[in-house]
Design a protein around this motif. Sequence first.
Motif, PDB file in Angstrom:
ATOM      1  N   TYR A 155      -9.970  24.220  47.797  1.00  0.00           N
ATOM      2  CA  TYR A 155     -10.172  25.032  46.604  1.00  0.00           C
ATOM      3  C   TYR A 155     -11.120  26.198  46.865  1.00  0.00           C
ATOM      4  O   TYR A 155     -11.395  26.996  45.977  1.00  0.00           O
ATOM      5  N   SER A 156     -11.602  26.283  48.086  1.00  0.00           N
ATOM      6  CA  SER A 156     -12.359  27.443  48.578  1.00  0.00           C
ATOM      7  C   SER A 156     -12.366  27.330  50.096  1.00  0.00           C
ATOM      8  O   SER A 156     -12.038  26.277  50.648  1.00  0.00           O
ATOM      9  N   LEU A 157     -12.718  28.406  50.766  1.00  0.00           N
ATOM     10  CA  LEU A 157     -12.746  28.378  52.224  1.00  0.00           C
ATOM     11  C   LEU A 157     -13.808  27.382  52.679  1.00  0.00           C
ATOM     12  O   LEU A 157     -14.982  27.514  52.325  1.00  0.00           O
ATOM     13  N   CYS A 197      -5.454  34.338  37.906  1.00  0.00           N
ATOM     14  CA  CYS A 197      -5.124  33.319  38.892  1.00  0.00           C
ATOM     15  C   CYS A 197      -4.432  34.005  40.053  1.00  0.00           C
ATOM     16  O   CYS A 197      -3.811  35.058  39.886  1.00  0.00           O
ATOM     17  N   ASN A 198      -4.550  33.412  41.254  1.00  0.00           N
ATOM     18  CA  ASN A 198      -3.837  33.949  42.402  1.00  0.00           C
ATOM     19  C   ASN A 198      -2.325  33.886  42.211  1.00  0.00           C
ATOM     20  O   ASN A 198      -1.572  34.648  42.793  1.00  0.00           O
ATOM     21  N   SER A 228     -16.789  25.437  54.354  1.00  0.00           N
ATOM     22  CA  SER A 228     -18.034  26.029  54.873  1.00  0.00           C
ATOM     23  C   SER A 228     -18.062  26.092  56.397  1.00  0.00           C
ATOM     24  O   SER A 228     -18.717  26.965  56.972  1.00  0.00           O
ATOM     25  N   ASP A 229     -17.352  25.185  57.072  1.00  0.00           N
ATOM     26  CA  ASP A 229     -17.361  25.174  58.530  1.00  0.00           C
ATOM     27  C   ASP A 229     -16.672  26.393  59.132  1.00  0.00           C
ATOM     28  O   ASP A 229     -16.822  26.658  60.328  1.00  0.00           O
ATOM     29  N   TYR A 230     -15.927  27.137  58.329  1.00  0.00           N
ATOM     30  CA  TYR A 230     -15.128  28.244  58.863  1.00  0.00           C
ATOM     31  C   TYR A 230     -15.518  29.580  58.241  1.00  0.00           C
ATOM     32  O   TYR A 230     -14.718  30.515  58.197  1.00  0.00           O
ATOM     33  N   ARG A 231     -16.743  29.689  57.763  1.00  0.00           N
ATOM     34  CA  ARG A 231     -17.174  30.914  57.097  1.00  0.00           C
ATOM     35  C   ARG A 231     -17.964  31.857  57.998  1.00  0.00           C
ATOM     36  O   ARG A 231     -18.417  32.907  57.545  1.00  0.00           O
ATOM     37  N   LYS A 257      -3.701  39.558  54.544  1.00  0.00           N
ATOM     38  CA  LYS A 257      -4.882  39.924  53.778  1.00  0.00           C
ATOM     39  C   LYS A 257      -5.996  38.919  54.025  1.00  0.00           C
ATOM     40  O   LYS A 257      -5.769  37.808  54.483  1.00  0.00           O
ATOM     41  N   ARG A 258      -7.206  39.330  53.672  1.00  0.00           N
ATOM     42  CA  ARG A 258      -8.378  38.488  53.891  1.00  0.00           C
ATOM     43  C   ARG A 258      -8.331  37.243  53.017  1.00  0.00           C
ATOM     44  O   ARG A 258      -7.873  37.279  51.868  1.00  0.00           O
ATOM     45  N   VAL A 259      -8.798  36.139  53.555  1.00  0.00           N
ATOM     46  CA  VAL A 259      -8.990  34.915  52.781  1.00  0.00           C
ATOM     47  C   VAL A 259     -10.428  34.920  52.272  1.00  0.00           C
ATOM     48  O   VAL A 259     -11.370  34.765  53.044  1.00  0.00           O
ATOM     49  N   HIS A 260     -10.590  35.135  50.984  1.00  0.00           N
ATOM     50  CA  HIS A 260     -11.933  35.195  50.392  1.00  0.00           C
ATOM     51  C   HIS A 260     -12.486  33.780  50.202  1.00  0.00           C
ATOM     52  O   HIS A 260     -11.736  32.795  50.160  1.00  0.00           O
ATOM     53  N   LEU A 261     -13.795  33.703  50.076  1.00  0.00           N
ATOM     54  CA  LEU A 261     -14.454  32.407  49.971  1.00  0.00           C
ATOM     55  C   LEU A 261     -13.932  31.589  48.797  1.00  0.00           C
ATOM     56  O   LEU A 261     -13.812  30.370  48.874  1.00  0.00           O
ATOM     57  N   SER A 262     -13.610  32.254  47.688  1.00  0.00           N
ATOM     58  CA  SER A 262     -13.198  31.531  46.474  1.00  0.00           C
ATOM     59  C   SER A 262     -11.696  31.306  46.397  1.00  0.00           C
ATOM     60  O   SER A 262     -11.213  30.720  45.432  1.00  0.00           O
ATOM     61  N   ASP A 263     -10.943  31.765  47.386  1.00  0.00           N
ATOM     62  CA  ASP A 263      -9.488  31.607  47.336  1.00  0.00           C
ATOM     63  C   ASP A 263      -9.074  30.157  47.555  1.00  0.00           C
ATOM     64  O   ASP A 263      -9.658  29.449  48.382  1.00  0.00           O
TER      65      ASP A 263
END
Length: 613
Positions: A191-193, A149-150, A195-198, A209-215
């Motif tokens: 619960y994930s990034l 877990c994060n 889709s409008d901001y990917r 740090k990077r915000v990953h898609l699954s973060d």
Amino acid sequence: MEEKQLNHFSHEEHPLILCELQKENDDGSTDQKSAVCYGCQEQILDPAAYSCFRCDFFLHKRCAELPRQITHPMHFLHPLVLLGRPAYSSGCCSCNACGQGHWKYFTYHCSLCEFDLDVSCAILDQREIKLDCHDHPLIQLKRPATIYCNKDVKDSSYLCTICPFWIHKKCALLPTTVKHKDHNHPLLLAYSLPSDYRSFEQSCPVCRKRVHLSDWLYYCGPCRYFVHVTCVVISHEDEGQPSEDIEYPISGEQDQNVVKLPSSNAAQELIARFLLKKDEISSSNDSGKSNIPKKIFMNSHRKHPLVLSEKVQKLDEIQSTTSDDDQEEAKALLLVCDACIEPICSSDDLQYYACAECGYFVHLTCSKLPPELHIPQHPQHPFYLMYNQSKVGLFTCKACGWQTNANFYKCEPCELCICIKCASASMITSSVRHDGHKKHLLTQFQSSDHIHCTACRDTCVGGFGFACEDCHFYVCYDCALLPPTTTQRWDKHPLLLIYPPYFEHPEVFYCVLCEKEINPNCWMYHCRECDYSLHPLSGPQIGRFRRVKFGRSLNVNNHSHPLTHVPEAKYKSFCGSCDNKRLDWEEAFECDSCRFYLCPKCARQRELIDDEE
């Protein structure tokens, strides 16, 4: 109590007898025999249990009656088989649910996958709950879980019986909306990034740090603000005004030494700062002063003297007095300094030197550049003022990364070259006040590490840039010296340099020239009236060739006429030297009378160097 006997696979030596472990005394108190269940290793508090007193072996009634095979939501692929002890040679295993190691007792096991669950994790509490974080009902596990877990927590957890979804209880109960101390709008839980901001890589402003898609994250969509759930610091203050409207007091801002950016004439202002004192600058602006030489010679142009000349019209004055059809021609008449490759049409009153015969022009300040410079970012050696004898030759500035045919400063031992514009920026010893970061003053980088520029997301190399270390705000010289406005022939309004967050413009930005989406975390030029946007490097006057002066004349062997350096060759143009290479709309050297072209590589090979230059 009726005696019940059980032959159990976990204790084949003797049958197990269901016996009472509690005894009621005459005084009404109860004695409980201390016993630990072999299967789950928990204290037996039930009135009765399956027992073998000879071997001191006990099982909960529920553990003794466990099914020998189950299907578990954590392991859909294969059924799990109940074993009296782990199947490994070591005699122990680790539970794949709670992470408990050295487990030696009842285990539900998949031999194909070497997957193991202890009894407490395998037998789920069937009470279901519904949480916002998942579409299906969840069941709470009985033991604390050490799942990945994060958050660094060891907490009870929820499990989905339909799909492989598993979550800590603390994470599952996160609030859906919070107020972060560093942002003035409510943040929504995702619960994930979304889709409008990917389209572009997002980074957390707290940990960088990077915000990953699954973060999991909290975000403010209009501001394109994303922060990890582990980094958010919840504020209980009332929501204030948008952060863009806040006026931040800056200590020392009134100091006359503070450099104000952006500036429409940044290069000349910075050069003047390290060349002249303020009274000398003001005296040099007076055309009646006799201490300004009327004629000079420069090492970079020894063929003819340079004559002191009057300034040209400002660009906005030219545009206001010309029609749309004539503006492109008017722009071509603007003079460009051969030393710094900046226009001589700025808001200052400085004069310039000119050789009209050769089309060679120099700012008054650039004519006084010192022959030797000690640049703070490279204290090992001095830099010496140089120029390219070749009319074709370009060098790459190690500070901004652009190729240019400007004069430059060079460290000979290190072969390190820096253009005049970046050299002037590197000599700033005072603080910088930039509109792109109104919270604090900026200072020169204190590190030569590779750091990403906040404005353009490119890497700042060698410590050439400005920084606010408290806010992790970094801006390379290239972005810091961008002009506050630019103009384009298709828009009658000036395009303003704007900075994120763009909370009033939640829609996607597209560059009108390259037609690509613009990263909303970067600086851009924008016309609010027309809703036009522009990458800072897409405009012709500030784009690819903004550090190259075209129009210089070049003599080459085997051709009787001089060639002119042009940014774009005409349609159906071919290089006259290298296998007729096609040059349509590419940089080239042109003989207009002969329709003869050379590509830069061939021009460099055939150039005739004038000994008088």
